[in-house]
Each structure stands twice: as structure tokens, then as C-alpha cells.
Design an enzyme around this catalytic site. Structure first.
Site, PDB file in Angstrom:
ATOM      1  N   ASP A 147     135.020  43.471  48.462  1.00  0.00           N
ATOM      2  CA  ASP A 147     135.806  42.985  49.605  1.00  0.00           C
ATOM      3  C   ASP A 147     134.921  42.708  50.816  1.00  0.00           C
ATOM      4  O   ASP A 147     135.360  42.079  51.785  1.00  0.00           O
ATOM      5  CB  ASP A 147     136.900  43.999  49.993  1.00  0.00           C
ATOM      6  CG  ASP A 147     138.174  43.806  49.173  1.00  0.00           C
ATOM      7  OD1 ASP A 147     138.266  42.812  48.445  1.00  0.00           O
ATOM      8  OD2 ASP A 147     139.074  44.658  49.271  1.00  0.00           O
ATOM      9  N   GLY A 183     148.186  42.079  45.435  1.00  0.00           N
ATOM     10  CA  GLY A 183     148.022  40.638  45.270  1.00  0.00           C
ATOM     11  C   GLY A 183     146.834  40.073  46.019  1.00  0.00           C
ATOM     12  O   GLY A 183     146.756  38.867  46.228  1.00  0.00           O
ATOM     13  N   GLY A 184     145.909  40.950  46.464  1.00  0.00           N
ATOM     14  CA  GLY A 184     144.688  40.473  47.106  1.00  0.00           C
ATOM     15  C   GLY A 184     145.013  39.576  48.292  1.00  0.00           C
ATOM     16  O   GLY A 184     145.835  39.907  49.142  1.00  0.00           O
ATOM     17  N   THR A 220     146.437  46.328  42.465  1.00  0.00           N
ATOM     18  CA  THR A 220     146.655  47.237  43.596  1.00  0.00           C
ATOM     19  C   THR A 220     148.057  47.775  43.417  1.00  0.00           C
ATOM     20  O   THR A 220     148.751  47.359  42.499  1.00  0.00           O
ATOM     21  CB  THR A 220     146.512  46.433  44.917  1.00  0.00           C
ATOM     22  OG1 THR A 220     145.158  46.028  45.027  1.00  0.00           O
ATOM     23  CG2 THR A 220     146.892  47.197  46.155  1.00  0.00           C
ATOM     24  N   SER A 249     140.249  44.161  54.479  1.00  0.00           N
ATOM     25  CA  SER A 249     141.311  44.162  53.475  1.00  0.00           C
ATOM     26  C   SER A 249     142.370  43.119  53.827  1.00  0.00           C
ATOM     27  O   SER A 249     142.390  42.594  54.943  1.00  0.00           O
ATOM     28  CB  SER A 249     141.954  45.554  53.461  1.00  0.00           C
ATOM     29  OG  SER A 249     143.090  45.582  52.632  1.00  0.00           O
ATOM     30  N   SER A 250     143.250  42.849  52.860  1.00  0.00           N
ATOM     31  CA  SER A 250     144.417  42.004  53.128  1.00  0.00           C
ATOM     32  C   SER A 250     145.711  42.806  53.010  1.00  0.00           C
ATOM     33  O   SER A 250     146.797  42.250  53.130  1.00  0.00           O
ATOM     34  CB  SER A 250     144.490  40.857  52.115  1.00  0.00           C
ATOM     35  OG  SER A 250     143.318  40.094  52.140  1.00  0.00           O
ATOM     36  N   ARG A 279     140.867  53.913  53.746  1.00  0.00           N
ATOM     37  CA  ARG A 279     140.082  52.844  53.128  1.00  0.00           C
ATOM     38  C   ARG A 279     138.707  53.396  52.740  1.00  0.00           C
ATOM     39  O   ARG A 279     138.132  54.204  53.472  1.00  0.00           O
ATOM     40  CB  ARG A 279     139.938  51.704  54.137  1.00  0.00           C
ATOM     41  CG  ARG A 279     139.176  50.483  53.670  1.00  0.00           C
ATOM     42  CD  ARG A 279     139.972  49.629  52.743  1.00  0.00           C
ATOM     43  NE  ARG A 279     139.410  48.282  52.626  1.00  0.00           N
ATOM     44  CZ  ARG A 279     139.735  47.448  51.643  1.00  0.00           C
ATOM     45  NH1 ARG A 279     140.602  47.809  50.711  1.00  0.00           N
ATOM     46  NH2 ARG A 279     139.217  46.238  51.596  1.00  0.00           N
ATOM     47  N   ASN A 326     140.886  47.879  44.104  1.00  0.00           N
ATOM     48  CA  ASN A 326     140.578  46.466  44.238  1.00  0.00           C
ATOM     49  C   ASN A 326     141.031  45.726  42.986  1.00  0.00           C
ATOM     50  O   ASN A 326     142.198  45.438  42.857  1.00  0.00           O
ATOM     51  CB  ASN A 326     139.111  46.195  44.566  1.00  0.00           C
ATOM     52  CG  ASN A 326     138.921  44.733  44.997  1.00  0.00           C
ATOM     53  OD1 ASN A 326     139.884  44.092  45.412  1.00  0.00           O
ATOM     54  ND2 ASN A 326     137.724  44.205  44.890  1.00  0.00           N
ATOM     55  N   THR A 373     144.569  50.949  46.494  1.00  0.00           N
ATOM     56  CA  THR A 373     143.944  50.059  45.520  1.00  0.00           C
ATOM     57  C   THR A 373     142.616  50.565  44.986  1.00  0.00           C
ATOM     58  O   THR A 373     141.950  51.390  45.623  1.00  0.00           O
ATOM     59  CB  THR A 373     143.709  48.667  46.176  1.00  0.00           C
ATOM     60  OG1 THR A 373     143.243  47.751  45.205  1.00  0.00           O
ATOM     61  CG2 THR A 373     142.699  48.738  47.315  1.00  0.00           C
TER      62      THR A 373
HETATM   63  O1  DON Z   1     142.053  45.358  50.178  1.00  0.00           O
HETATM   64  C1  DON Z   1     142.262  44.257  49.676  1.00  0.00           C
HETATM   65  O2  DON Z   1     142.657  43.297  50.302  1.00  0.00           O
HETATM   66  C2  DON Z   1     142.054  44.102  48.192  1.00  0.00           C
HETATM   67  N1  DON Z   1     141.099  45.044  47.714  1.00  0.00           N
HETATM   68  C3  DON Z   1     143.397  44.262  47.526  1.00  0.00           C
HETATM   69  C4  DON Z   1     143.327  43.968  46.074  1.00  0.00           C
HETATM   70  C5  DON Z   1     144.618  43.667  45.469  1.00  0.00           C
HETATM   71  O3  DON Z   1     145.650  43.605  46.091  1.00  0.00           O
HETATM   72  C6  DON Z   1     144.598  43.413  44.062  1.00  0.00           C
HETATM   73  N2  DON Z   1     145.929  43.221  43.609  1.00  0.00           N
HETATM   74  N3  DON Z   1     146.651  42.946  42.886  1.00  0.00           N
END
Ligand code: DON
Length: 566
Positions: free
Chosen positions: A405, A454-455, A363, A434-435, A96, A383, A381
Site C-alpha cells: 500500500d 475492496g481496496g 479485507t 489506506s482506502s 494500521r 491487504n 485487512t
Molecule cells: O488499506 C487498504 O486500502 C487496502 N489494504 C485494503 C485492501 C482491501 O480492501 C482488499 N479487499 N478486498
């Protein structure tokens, strides 16, 4: 009823790995799935040449950095969940990004103390120090069997010779043209415009960086002339990176989060991701309620209510090197049982008032199983789409906007509408929460390796995929199912077209839920299934994306009973 959730908490200690009992069996072949066919091909090339899943993970990640530049690990970072079959070691390599040393808690506030999302999402200030290259270097030397340069070779080839713009590249780029720095625009928009599908995108400067990393390893990115060049270009554009930021960057080996749901064992990401914690809490609540209830709409309602409660707790988490992660409490049956009991089967529990969340997301995830049984579940990612849009001039490296984030101010929402809290405040050297949730699920039907971008929706998607598998689904069903989601705030169920029938929508609304259909499908899940009963492997790539799954049998099929003895 007896709550069966058990867990092992991932202590955030460097070089801590979990050695499990070593299984002896192996799959009949290999399988992998990624968000781009050229990246899947790069992984297969390495596996066919005798490399293992960890070699292939480096090759696939590097290739994606070229052919899916929206989600590069090179200028970003992420989590590499690994399982080594020979001794059962399971580890999450945490690559990360970290906040630069000159970062400050209020750096994204305007003069009135209000968060300015432009600053945290666009341009050099948005970029945290990348961890992707350090993860590649570490994984290749500790777990791989091939020289790093060989693993990066397919990526170098794609960067130098070009890859054809695909429909997702064109769509995603169209959304971010106004945030690309001049160097990024020159690479990704040849001739100054969004290219038509099929146009070759060449990245000669990126090829040089990849080659440098392959031959010089850390000195190819984090030290010496390479680092000086990057830092000078970041600072020239108003950024705050220093040479020390790059030279200090280190991956951390973490013990994954392990928990159980009925007769399935799940292994997923510990903090600094909230992904695994949300999965464990939700499944713990479902188990406590003996989910699913007989009525399908009630099953969905209870799942949504469990998500609401688990996502609310996300705000207690942050980088475990900086803030205490209260995992024993959050995952204990004593905590989860009353939470589960509190769910009213007939009524939604209101969250704090809703605020709009954005849908723009980017991501990438890939899943790999090799013929020895080694596994990699990797989510990396930048982001958002194309990260910060900022490419330091002359570098070829597109940088992330992972600083968004972090919590810009307590209570402020980030790009995914996630509520910020003190535990995730900006501190120099700290990793943003993060998620992401790269996950292994093992049960009577074998092993599933899955994950998705997918954040904030990542944990709910991985959970739906897991439940589909537990209930008998195959890899294609896991990645293809229609999705719905709730994240506490905004207080509404977001769902894909077709995820909920008209009757279900009405029944959920009658329970007090607000509902919102998202225009497009979301997520890009990549799954591999080792079917132990059927003795076969399969891979599936999300039909919403352009990726590909590939499974190759290397061992002859087992004879069927009527063939035995003939
Ligand atoms: O680490 C995280 O949770 C976010 N930066 C992830 C971003 C993400 O999945 C965007 N996606 N489509």
C-alpha cells in the site's frame, strides 16, 4: 448555491477524541453484520452475555481472524471507528500496520530501479508490523466491559475445533496457492490441496497465540518470548523485522473525519486512510452541484466525474505523522466548488492514460450497534487475499502484505492500480496510505453503520451505499445495490453486471467514458440500520459474500396508534 459541506478535520494526535453532545435515546435492540456467520455469532454471544459493542467488536474481529483468514486483523491491522453513546465520544482506533525500522524507500525496486511487485506483495518483506492485536488490547481495556480472554474465547474455540471451509475460502485460496509459505500451506491446505467446501480447517497454533494475547496482552504478541519467536521466524525466511519493531508498535486514537451532506452527518476514517477524504470531497462536489440532476444517466456521469477528481487528490495523502495532510484545503468549499463547477455534464474529463488494475482483493468489514446505542464500524485487512501468504514457521499467524500500500516509486501503481506519490513513500515506522472507510451516517431516517473491503473501490462503494440510504434505502438495499466505480486512473468506469443499463452505457460512452464490466461482483459490505422513525434495528450482509446479519429486539414494540388507550 451555498455549499453545505462542513467538516471537522481529524488532527492526528494521540488520545484525541471528539466529545459530541450526548444523545439520550437508545435503540430497541442490537444489530450486527459481518463477513462470516461464525463471527456474527461470536459477537452476538458477547452481546447476549451483557458485553457492549466494543467488546463485541474485539470478539468479531478475533473470530474473523480465524474463520476468514484471508482478512485477519491478527497478522494485519485496520481501523476501528467507535461511538460511545453515554457521552457521545467518537474515536477511530488506528491499528494500521507500520513499516519495519529496517525498511527503506527503495526496498521494492530491482537493480534497474523498477518496482518489483513480487517483493512488495509476497513473502516476509511484504509484511508490515501488525496492529490488530494492539487494537484489541486497547479497545477491550479502554472501552470494553469484559476481560480480553473472554472476548477472544470464541476465536480460540474456532481455531482449535476448526471451521468448515466455505465457498469464498475455497475460491480465494485457489487464487493464492502459489504464494503460500510452507507453514501457511500446511494450515490452509490440509493434505497439500485446496480443501473441498465443508472440510474443517483447524489452527491449533493460532489458538495458542490468541490465548496468549488474551492472558498476557502485549506480552502475548509484541514482547518477550512471543515476539522473539515471531521475529526469529520472519528473519530466518529473509524478512527484516526486529524485536524493537514489535515492542514499539502503538495504536493511535484519532479524531474521525466528520462532514455533512444535506441533512446527514457522516463520520468516517481520517488519514492514514484516504477513504473518508474521498467520501467528503465527492459529497462536497455533489452538494455544490445540487445533485442529482433530473436525468439518471447524467447523475451517474456527474458522480463518476466527482470520483475522478477526488481520487486524483488521494496522492497528496500519507501517514499524517510523517506528511502534512492538507485537509483544510482539500475539504474546503473554496476548493471543492470550482472542482464541481469544472464538471462538464456532457463530457468526461480525461485522466492520465489508463493502466490495468488488478481485481484480486481482500479485507473485511463489520458493523455493530448495541442496545445502549454504542457503535462500531470496523474495517481490517491483510491487504490482498491471504496477505503476503507468509506464515512465520511455528507461529500460526498469517502476515499481511500491507507494504504494497506504500508507494514503491513515484508514479508506480500498487495492487489496486492506485498511483503512488511521495507523500506515501516508505519510511521506517510509517503507516501506508489506506482506502478503508468504516463509516457512520446519521440523518432523519436514523443511523447507518457501513463499510466494505475492496481496496481502491472502498470509498466509491461506501458512497453508493450512503446515497442509497439518503434516498430512502434500507440495509439490504444498501449492501445489495449494483456498483460502479471510477478512480481517476485507470481512466474508465468499472461496473458490475447490471449496474448500468445498455442505454446508460451508451450514453456514458457518448460522453467520452471508457467502460469495463467486471466479471464478478465486488465488495462485501456489512450494514446496520437503526431506523429511528420505525423504532427498529436491522442488519444486512452483502449477498456477494457468505456473511450474516443479525438483529435482536430487546424492547417491546411501541404500541400502534389504534392500540393506544385500549
Ligand atoms: O488499506 C487498504 O486500502 C487496502 N489494504 C485494503 C485492501 C482491501 O480492501 C482488499 N479487499 N478486498
Amino acid at each position: 448555491m451555498k455549499l453545505l459541506l462542513r467538516f471537522l478535520v481529524g488532527a492526528a494526535l494521540a488520545a484525541t477524541v471528539a466529545a459530541e453532545a450526548a444523545p439520550t435515546d437508545t435503540p430497541p435492540g442490537y444489530a450486527l453484520a459481518s463477513a462470516h456467520p461464525l463471527a456474527t455469532q461470536a459477537g452476538a454471544e458477547i452481546l447476549d452475555a451483557g458485553g457492549n459493542a466494543f467488546d463485541a467488536a474485539v470478539a468479531v474481529s478475533a473470530a474473523l481472524s480465524v474463520v476468514e483468514p484471508q482478512a485477519s486483523a491478527l497478522g494485519g491491522g485496520g481501523f476501528f471507528l467507535l461511538h460511545r453513546q453515554s457521552d457521545g465520544v467518537q474515536v477511530m482506533v488506528d491499528g494500521r500496520e507500520v513499516a519495519p525500522l529496517a525498511a527503506t524507500e527503495g526496498m521494492f525496486l530491482d537493480k534497474k530501479g523498477v518496482p518489483d511487485p513480487k517483493k512488495s506483495r509476497v513473502g516476509p518483506l511484504a509484511a508490515a508490523i501488525p496492529g490488530g492485536p494492539a487494537a484489541w488490547i486497547h479497545i477491550a481495556s479502554k472501552y470494553g466491559t469484559r476481560p480480553l480472554a473472554q472476548l477472544l474465547a470464541p476465536a480460540v474455540r474456532y481455531a482449535r475445533e476448526g471451521f468448515p471451509a466455505d465457498r469464498r475460502y475455497v475460491r480465494d485460496l485457489t487464487m493464492v496457492t502459489d504464494r503460500l509459505s510452507p507453514a501457511a500451506a500446511a494450515v490452509f491446505m490440509p493434505g497439500g490441496k485446496v480443501p473441498a467446501e465443508g472440510t474443517l480447517i483447524r489452527q491449533p497454533e493460532l489458538a495458542v497465540v490468541l490465548e496468549q494475547i488474551g492472558t498476557q496482552r502485549r506480552a502475548g504478541f509484541y514482547e518477550g518470548a512471543a515476539a522473539e519467536k515471531l521475529v526469529a521466524a520472519v528473519r530466518a525466511a529473509g524478512g527484516i523485522w526486529s524485536i524493537e519493531d514489535l515492542s514499539r508498535y502503538r495504536i493511535i486514537e484519532r479524531k474521525p473525519l466528520t462532514f455533512f451532506f444535506r441533512d446527514h452527518r457522516l463520520v468516517s476514517a481520517p488519514p492514514p486512510s484516504a477513504g473518508g477524504v474521498i467520501l467528503a470531497q465527492t459529497l462536497g462536489m455533489l452538494e455544490a452541484r445540487n445533485w442529482p440532476p433530473a436525468e439518471p444517466v447524467e447523475a451517474k456521469h456527474v458522480l463518476v466525474e466527482a470520483w475522478r477528481r477526488a481520487y486524483r487528490d488521494r496522492r497528496e495523502l500519507g501517514d499524517p505523522e510523517y506528511v502534512f495532510a492538507p485537509l483544510y484545503r482539500l475539504l474546503s468549499p473554496e476548493y471543492l466548488r470550482p472542482l464541481a463547477r469544472d464538471i462538464d455534464p456532457a463530457r468526461a474529463t480525461p485522466s492520465v492514460p489508463a493502466t490495468a488494475s488488478r481485481e484480486g482483493q481482500h479485507t473485511t468489514h463489520f458493523s455493530i450497534l448495541d442496545a445502549q446505542g454504542n457503535r462500531a464500524a470496523v474495517t481490517v485487512t491483510l491487504n490482498e487475499y491471504f496477505g503476503s501468504g507468509f506464515m512465520p514457521a511455528g507461529s500460526g499467524v498469517l502476515l499481511n502484505n500491507e507494504m504494497d500500500d506504500f508507494t514503491a516509486a513515484p508514479g508506480a501503481l500498487n495492487a489496486y492500480g492506485l498511483e503512488g506519490a511521495k507523500a506515501n513513500a516508505i519510511v521506517p515506522g510509517k503507516r501506508p496510505l489506506s482506502s478503508m472507510a468504516p463509516t457512520f451516517v446519521e440523518g432523519p431516517r436514523g443511523l447507518l453503520i457501513l463499510g466494505t473491503p475492496g481496496g481502491s473501490r472502498i470509498p466509491s462503494m461506501v458512497l453508493l451505499g450512503t446515497l442509497a440510504f439518503v434516498q430512502g434505502g434500507d440495509a439490504a438495499q444498501v449492501v445489495g445495490l449494483r456498483r460502479y466505480h471510477h478512480q481517476h486512473v485507470p481512466d474508465r468506469i468499472e461496473h458490475e453486471p447490471g449496474a448500468l443499463s445498455e442505454g446508460e452505457r451508451a450514453a456514458l460512452a457518448a460522453r467520452g467514458h471508457a467502460l469495463r464490466e467486471v466479471a464478478d461482483g465486488y465488495g462485501n459490505m456489512q450494514a446496520v440500520w437503526w431506523d429511528r422513525i420505525g423504532d427498529h434495528v436491522e442488519a444486512a450482509s452483502d449477498p456477494r459474500g457468505v456473511g450474516s446479519g443479525l438483529a435482536r429486539r430487546l424492547r417491546p414494540e411501541l404500541p400502534t396508534p389504534d392500540q393506544v388507550g385500549k
